[in-house]
Design a protein around this motif. Sequence first.
Motif, PDB file in Angstrom:
ATOM      1  N   LYS A 307       0.850  -1.190   0.000  1.00  0.00           N
ATOM      2  CA  LYS A 307       0.000   0.000   0.000  1.00  0.00           C
ATOM      3  C   LYS A 307       0.883   1.236   0.000  1.00  0.00           C
ATOM      4  O   LYS A 307       1.676   1.451   0.918  1.00  0.00           O
ATOM      5  CB  LYS A 307      -0.918  -0.017   1.215  1.00  0.00           C
ATOM      6  CG  LYS A 307      -1.911  -1.166   1.217  1.00  0.00           C
ATOM      7  CD  LYS A 307      -2.726  -1.205   2.489  1.00  0.00           C
ATOM      8  CE  LYS A 307      -3.627   0.010   2.598  1.00  0.00           C
ATOM      9  NZ  LYS A 307      -4.515  -0.056   3.784  1.00  0.00           N
ATOM     10  N   LEU A 309       0.970   5.467  -0.447  1.00  0.00           N
ATOM     11  CA  LEU A 309       0.177   6.694  -0.406  1.00  0.00           C
ATOM     12  C   LEU A 309       0.977   7.831  -1.044  1.00  0.00           C
ATOM     13  O   LEU A 309       2.090   8.133  -0.620  1.00  0.00           O
ATOM     14  CB  LEU A 309      -0.174   7.057   1.033  1.00  0.00           C
ATOM     15  CG  LEU A 309      -0.951   8.372   1.203  1.00  0.00           C
ATOM     16  CD1 LEU A 309      -2.315   8.280   0.529  1.00  0.00           C
ATOM     17  CD2 LEU A 309      -1.092   8.733   2.679  1.00  0.00           C
ATOM     18  N   GLU A 319       2.123   9.682 -10.253  1.00  0.00           N
ATOM     19  CA  GLU A 319       0.886   8.913 -10.179  1.00  0.00           C
ATOM     20  C   GLU A 319       0.837   7.842 -11.263  1.00  0.00           C
ATOM     21  O   GLU A 319       0.446   6.689 -11.005  1.00  0.00           O
ATOM     22  CB  GLU A 319      -0.304   9.859 -10.308  1.00  0.00           C
ATOM     23  CG  GLU A 319      -1.647   9.170 -10.130  1.00  0.00           C
ATOM     24  CD  GLU A 319      -2.804  10.162 -10.183  1.00  0.00           C
ATOM     25  OE1 GLU A 319      -3.962   9.695 -10.267  1.00  0.00           O
ATOM     26  OE2 GLU A 319      -2.551  11.386 -10.147  1.00  0.00           O
ATOM     27  N   SER A 323       1.252   3.647 -10.603  1.00  0.00           N
ATOM     28  CA  SER A 323       0.062   2.851 -10.918  1.00  0.00           C
ATOM     29  C   SER A 323       0.393   1.696 -11.844  1.00  0.00           C
ATOM     30  O   SER A 323      -0.382   0.737 -11.953  1.00  0.00           O
ATOM     31  CB  SER A 323      -1.002   3.748 -11.549  1.00  0.00           C
ATOM     32  OG  SER A 323      -0.551   4.252 -12.807  1.00  0.00           O
ATOM     33  N   GLU A 329      -0.207  -1.068  -4.611  1.00  0.00           N
ATOM     34  CA  GLU A 329      -1.603  -0.669  -4.514  1.00  0.00           C
ATOM     35  C   GLU A 329      -1.600   0.816  -4.156  1.00  0.00           C
ATOM     36  O   GLU A 329      -1.358   1.187  -2.997  1.00  0.00           O
ATOM     37  CB  GLU A 329      -2.307  -1.501  -3.444  1.00  0.00           C
ATOM     38  CG  GLU A 329      -3.810  -1.267  -3.368  1.00  0.00           C
ATOM     39  CD  GLU A 329      -4.458  -2.190  -2.347  1.00  0.00           C
ATOM     40  OE1 GLU A 329      -5.442  -1.763  -1.713  1.00  0.00           O
ATOM     41  OE2 GLU A 329      -3.968  -3.332  -2.190  1.00  0.00           O
ATOM     42  N   LEU A 330      -1.830   1.702  -5.157  1.00  0.00           N
ATOM     43  CA  LEU A 330      -1.612   3.140  -5.007  1.00  0.00           C
ATOM     44  C   LEU A 330      -2.850   3.855  -4.475  1.00  0.00           C
ATOM     45  O   LEU A 330      -3.971   3.643  -4.948  1.00  0.00           O
ATOM     46  CB  LEU A 330      -1.200   3.750  -6.349  1.00  0.00           C
ATOM     47  CG  LEU A 330      -0.838   5.242  -6.329  1.00  0.00           C
ATOM     48  CD1 LEU A 330       0.397   5.484  -5.473  1.00  0.00           C
ATOM     49  CD2 LEU A 330      -0.628   5.756  -7.757  1.00  0.00           C
ATOM     50  N   TYR A 331      -2.603   4.740  -3.488  1.00  0.00           N
ATOM     51  CA  TYR A 331      -3.630   5.626  -2.956  1.00  0.00           C
ATOM     52  C   TYR A 331      -3.112   7.055  -3.086  1.00  0.00           C
ATOM     53  O   TYR A 331      -1.911   7.312  -3.085  1.00  0.00           O
ATOM     54  CB  TYR A 331      -3.935   5.309  -1.489  1.00  0.00           C
ATOM     55  CG  TYR A 331      -4.492   3.926  -1.274  1.00  0.00           C
ATOM     56  CD1 TYR A 331      -5.861   3.715  -1.192  1.00  0.00           C
ATOM     57  CD2 TYR A 331      -3.640   2.824  -1.157  1.00  0.00           C
ATOM     58  CE1 TYR A 331      -6.375   2.445  -0.990  1.00  0.00           C
ATOM     59  CE2 TYR A 331      -4.140   1.551  -0.968  1.00  0.00           C
ATOM     60  CZ  TYR A 331      -5.508   1.361  -0.885  1.00  0.00           C
ATOM     61  OH  TYR A 331      -6.017   0.103  -0.689  1.00  0.00           O
ATOM     62  N   LYS A 332      -4.047   8.004  -3.181  1.00  0.00           N
ATOM     63  CA  LYS A 332      -3.654   9.392  -3.390  1.00  0.00           C
ATOM     64  C   LYS A 332      -4.466  10.308  -2.490  1.00  0.00           C
ATOM     65  O   LYS A 332      -5.660  10.079  -2.257  1.00  0.00           O
ATOM     66  CB  LYS A 332      -3.859   9.781  -4.854  1.00  0.00           C
ATOM     67  CG  LYS A 332      -3.474  11.211  -5.191  1.00  0.00           C
ATOM     68  CD  LYS A 332      -3.820  11.551  -6.633  1.00  0.00           C
ATOM     69  CE  LYS A 332      -3.604  13.027  -6.914  1.00  0.00           C
ATOM     70  NZ  LYS A 332      -4.025  13.400  -8.291  1.00  0.00           N
ATOM     71  N   THR A 333      -3.814  11.347  -1.982  1.00  0.00           N
ATOM     72  CA  THR A 333      -4.505  12.376  -1.204  1.00  0.00           C
ATOM     73  C   THR A 333      -3.822  13.706  -1.464  1.00  0.00           C
ATOM     74  O   THR A 333      -2.666  13.759  -1.899  1.00  0.00           O
ATOM     75  CB  THR A 333      -4.472  12.048   0.305  1.00  0.00           C
ATOM     76  OG1 THR A 333      -5.269  13.004   0.998  1.00  0.00           O
ATOM     77  CG2 THR A 333      -3.054  12.084   0.853  1.00  0.00           C
ATOM     78  N   TYR A 344       0.133   2.644   5.784  1.00  0.00           N
ATOM     79  CA  TYR A 344       0.721   2.458   4.455  1.00  0.00           C
ATOM     80  C   TYR A 344       2.170   1.974   4.576  1.00  0.00           C
ATOM     81  O   TYR A 344       2.874   2.302   5.536  1.00  0.00           O
ATOM     82  CB  TYR A 344       0.663   3.750   3.638  1.00  0.00           C
ATOM     83  CG  TYR A 344      -0.750   4.226   3.387  1.00  0.00           C
ATOM     84  CD1 TYR A 344      -1.463   3.785   2.274  1.00  0.00           C
ATOM     85  CD2 TYR A 344      -1.395   5.089   4.278  1.00  0.00           C
ATOM     86  CE1 TYR A 344      -2.775   4.202   2.050  1.00  0.00           C
ATOM     87  CE2 TYR A 344      -2.701   5.510   4.067  1.00  0.00           C
ATOM     88  CZ  TYR A 344      -3.381   5.060   2.953  1.00  0.00           C
ATOM     89  OH  TYR A 344      -4.671   5.461   2.730  1.00  0.00           O
ATOM     90  N   TYR A 347       5.166   6.088   2.040  1.00  0.00           N
ATOM     91  CA  TYR A 347       4.562   7.415   1.929  1.00  0.00           C
ATOM     92  C   TYR A 347       5.410   8.249   0.971  1.00  0.00           C
ATOM     93  O   TYR A 347       6.625   8.394   1.177  1.00  0.00           O
ATOM     94  CB  TYR A 347       4.501   8.105   3.296  1.00  0.00           C
ATOM     95  CG  TYR A 347       3.609   7.411   4.293  1.00  0.00           C
ATOM     96  CD1 TYR A 347       2.270   7.744   4.413  1.00  0.00           C
ATOM     97  CD2 TYR A 347       4.115   6.403   5.121  1.00  0.00           C
ATOM     98  CE1 TYR A 347       1.449   7.104   5.330  1.00  0.00           C
ATOM     99  CE2 TYR A 347       3.310   5.763   6.041  1.00  0.00           C
ATOM    100  CZ  TYR A 347       1.971   6.110   6.142  1.00  0.00           C
ATOM    101  OH  TYR A 347       1.158   5.471   7.050  1.00  0.00           O
TER     102      TYR A 347
END
Length: 600
Positions: A307, A309, A319, A323, A329-333, A344, A347
Amino acid sequence: MRFLNPLGFLALLGIPVIILLYLLKQKYKEQEVSSLFLWKKAQMQSLAQEPWQKLKKNILMFLQLLAVALLAISLSNPYVMGGMQTSHTVFGLDCSLSMQAKDGENGKSRLEQAKQEIKNKIEQSPDDAVFSIVLLQDNPTIVLSNATDKKTILQELEKAEATNGGVNWQNAKELLELAAENNGNIIVFTDQKQSELEDVQTVILGKNSENTAITLLSHSQGEDGWQALVKVSHFGGQTITKTVNLFCNGEAFDRKEITLAPGESKDVIFTSIPQQTVSMTATLTPEDVLSADDRAFDGAFLQSKKKVLLVTEQNIFLEKVYSLLPEVELYKTDTDNIEQLSGYSLYIFDGVLPEALPDDGFLLLWNPPKNNNILSLETEKQFLTPAKADSYNNIILTEELEFDIAKANTIITPLWAAPILEVEGNTIAVAGEKDGKKVAVFSFDIHNTDLPLQKEFPILIYQLQNWFFPQGGQILQTVQSGDAMEISLLPETKEAWIVLPDGKQEQIAPPFPPSLFTTTQKTGIYTMVQKNDTKQETKTTFAVNAKTAGESDLTAEDKTVTEGMSEKTFIKTAKSFQNYIILALLVLLLIEWRVNCREH
């Protein structure tokens, strides 16, 4: 003659004391007598009592003077340099993979033949012979030094076993010379001549034998599952036919038959391997004289995604590239929600940093603020020449990586990090381990460069990811028997251990970071287990294979026979006479006592 304690001659000061006692006589005393009839005799006795008269011969005096001289000499501990003959033989025993080859009489391995020859030499040696034994392997070891008890020597010899690795011959020679520094004669038992041992007596074992080996087993992602590549090499002078068998998770999966000409190598490919596979084993049948290289193992299959972030306002380049990574497993904020982040594995902060860094996970920083608690940044500079890559640890960057950069804050490299990107002699990217956590910092805004347009950019990100999480990449697939491994754990790991092929477990953490893992002598599948604070376990398999390079070719050299046992060596020794002089002194004192009794 020499003296270990020359100060003992101070005892010679007793000689003038004895002489003085014989010169000084007792003085007369006045005494009234009733008659002078015996005057003449009294006068003679009186003259005898006068001091400082002429020294007369006295056997007691000479005996006492000689006793003092012997006492002084014994206290000085005299010795002479003499010589004695001794026999010291240093046996170097090759314990590499090829010594497992069973091409001797009655199916004896080369190691067994070597041990038998050494045993014969020890048993036929004289009683005063001295022996040392050095096991020649990846890490050569002196197992016995200057030993004389033949029973103990033979017991240590019997314990020696062949490894699945090779021999560090340079270190081996240095260790042999160290073991033989006291006039020892070196005899090395091996199955191949080595340039490092040109001036060392060598016994070549084995014969020219046919051998076929699996020199590579690897896997990759296919269209309908995994696919495996098995590389088979034939070392011999005749064409042979072998069957390649593939086992997945310990169960038979497929087999293929191949024919190999002398000196030929072939690749065998297996496809449609189930996605649930966590380990593979390839074998060759029928086996030959060296069975250890007839099997190979493979692990390090991707078992869970990491994971990640990404904290950024807008960075389409990062990004997009993350990906595309299959293990991510990419998350974005956005940058407004950067406080109290958790959960995660990695980071990525782009242009921003929270006041309090996350307790878990590794850190990748792009264009961090100048005021941060990670490292020191210098004043922003502009550059006209391209930036270039430098390699650090397991981050293997392509040497062709060059990109234009407009400006960057140069980095004062901290002690915990090393440069990975430089421009005009200035560091603009570093990577290292800070307080047990992996950190990589790029001090520039990626939008001020043409780095994303370079074909090496995805490679850079991929290698970074493999540095952060090597158990998910290809690093663990290249481990060979005897290698020392650098272990990288997940940031959330609280406890970790490795299950060896024989089922035994070895704790590797805590403490953190883990030290090098060196228990890799056995070939097979190893399982690394990591447990987090919620007791959840993450298992990763990796393989350790035999070192076939330089070992699977069993073509033997002409056998060199040694000329019997080592010759007796003449060495200098110090022989003390102190005990003999003390004995003579005791005899002399006995004589002096006897003479004194007779005279009185």
